[in-house]
Design a protein around this motif. Sequence first.
Motif, short mmCIF file in Angstrom:
data_model
loop_
_atom_site.label_atom_id
_atom_site.label_comp_id
_atom_site.label_asym_id
_atom_site.label_seq_id
_atom_site.Cartn_x
_atom_site.Cartn_y
_atom_site.Cartn_z
N ARG A 154 -51.15 47.80 -8.32
CA ARG A 154 -50.96 46.95 -6.96
C ARG A 154 -49.85 47.50 -6.26
O ARG A 154 -49.75 47.61 -5.19
CB ARG A 154 -50.49 45.44 -7.50
CG ARG A 154 -51.80 44.57 -8.06
CD ARG A 154 -51.61 43.34 -7.97
NE ARG A 154 -50.46 42.87 -9.22
CZ ARG A 154 -50.83 42.94 -10.48
NH1 ARG A 154 -52.07 43.09 -10.65
NH2 ARG A 154 -50.02 42.55 -11.47
N TRP A 213 -51.41 50.49 -4.37
CA TRP A 213 -51.98 50.12 -3.08
C TRP A 213 -51.13 49.69 -1.98
O TRP A 213 -51.25 49.92 -0.87
CB TRP A 213 -52.80 48.86 -3.61
CG TRP A 213 -54.08 49.26 -4.59
CD1 TRP A 213 -54.55 50.61 -4.80
CD2 TRP A 213 -54.86 48.33 -5.48
NE1 TRP A 213 -55.74 50.53 -5.60
CE2 TRP A 213 -55.67 49.33 -6.01
CE3 TRP A 213 -54.81 47.02 -5.98
CZ2 TRP A 213 -56.66 48.71 -7.18
CZ3 TRP A 213 -55.74 46.56 -6.67
CH2 TRP A 213 -56.61 47.31 -7.14
N LYS A 214 -50.05 49.07 -2.40
CA LYS A 214 -49.20 48.54 -1.45
C LYS A 214 -48.57 49.88 -0.73
O LYS A 214 -48.37 49.78 0.47
CB LYS A 214 -48.07 47.81 -1.95
CG LYS A 214 -48.52 46.14 -2.24
CD LYS A 214 -47.31 45.50 -2.88
CE LYS A 214 -47.66 44.23 -3.27
NZ LYS A 214 -46.48 43.42 -4.23
N GLU A 215 -48.09 50.92 -1.60
CA GLU A 215 -47.37 52.02 -1.00
C GLU A 215 -48.22 52.86 -0.28
O GLU A 215 -47.93 53.67 0.61
CB GLU A 215 -46.67 52.76 -2.12
CG GLU A 215 -45.98 53.95 -1.98
CD GLU A 215 -45.24 54.59 -2.95
OE1 GLU A 215 -45.26 55.92 -3.04
OE2 GLU A 215 -45.02 53.87 -4.00
N LYS A 216 -49.59 53.19 -0.94
CA LYS A 216 -50.45 54.30 -0.61
C LYS A 216 -51.59 53.74 0.00
O LYS A 216 -52.52 54.77 0.25
CB LYS A 216 -50.63 55.18 -1.52
CG LYS A 216 -49.06 55.99 -2.27
CD LYS A 216 -49.82 56.76 -3.07
CE LYS A 216 -48.30 57.70 -3.61
NZ LYS A 216 -48.40 58.54 -4.79
N GLY A 217 -52.01 52.69 -0.08
CA GLY A 217 -53.55 52.11 -0.01
C GLY A 217 -54.43 52.40 -0.96
O GLY A 217 -54.05 53.17 -1.78
N LYS A 218 -55.28 51.64 -0.80
CA LYS A 218 -56.48 51.78 -1.88
C LYS A 218 -57.23 53.36 -1.61
O LYS A 218 -57.01 53.89 -0.39
CB LYS A 218 -57.42 50.78 -1.98
CG LYS A 218 -57.11 49.59 -2.53
CD LYS A 218 -58.16 48.51 -2.41
CE LYS A 218 -57.34 47.20 -2.94
NZ LYS A 218 -58.59 46.34 -3.49
N LYS A 233 -59.79 56.10 -0.31
CA LYS A 233 -60.74 55.92 0.60
C LYS A 233 -61.97 55.98 0.39
O LYS A 233 -63.01 55.49 0.99
CB LYS A 233 -60.44 57.16 1.77
CG LYS A 233 -58.99 57.25 2.02
CD LYS A 233 -58.86 56.19 3.29
CE LYS A 233 -57.33 56.14 3.94
NZ LYS A 233 -56.64 55.05 3.79
#
Length: 130
Positions: free
Chosen positions: A113, A116-121, A123
């Motif tokens: 989690r 995901w917050k830091e780098k995103g999911k 692509k």
Amino acid sequence: MKISRIVIIKLKTCVIGGAYSVLNNGHNKLKGVDPSLNSMFYWGNYNIDHNYADMIALGRQSLADPLLPEKYCNDQEDQIHWCVSCDNCVELLIRQCNAGCTVHNKPYGEIIRNLWKEKGKLKRRVTGEE
């Protein structure tokens, strides 16, 4: 220096069956067969009993529940945490993090989690259907 004797060692090849994690306890997306005949335990035991494999590998299932062999041997199958094939453990590997089950092991859930917050999911997911 002359070698005085030659030792010949005969090695037996050990065959390890894999990809059983997606079968879990028979409750999977493979609907064509009775769940009791479509489980990791059924096919693992079948392949060992018929000499197709000497043992099975647990792969991602070992991340979901490292105590699975002990629970299975002690008739505690109802307590097994099954891999849900979410692929978050694979994403941790792709991102060069220690891998663990994000579903059954809270610290790894927090790690994914935070990623995901830091780098995103990620692509793109490779599904084999491209």
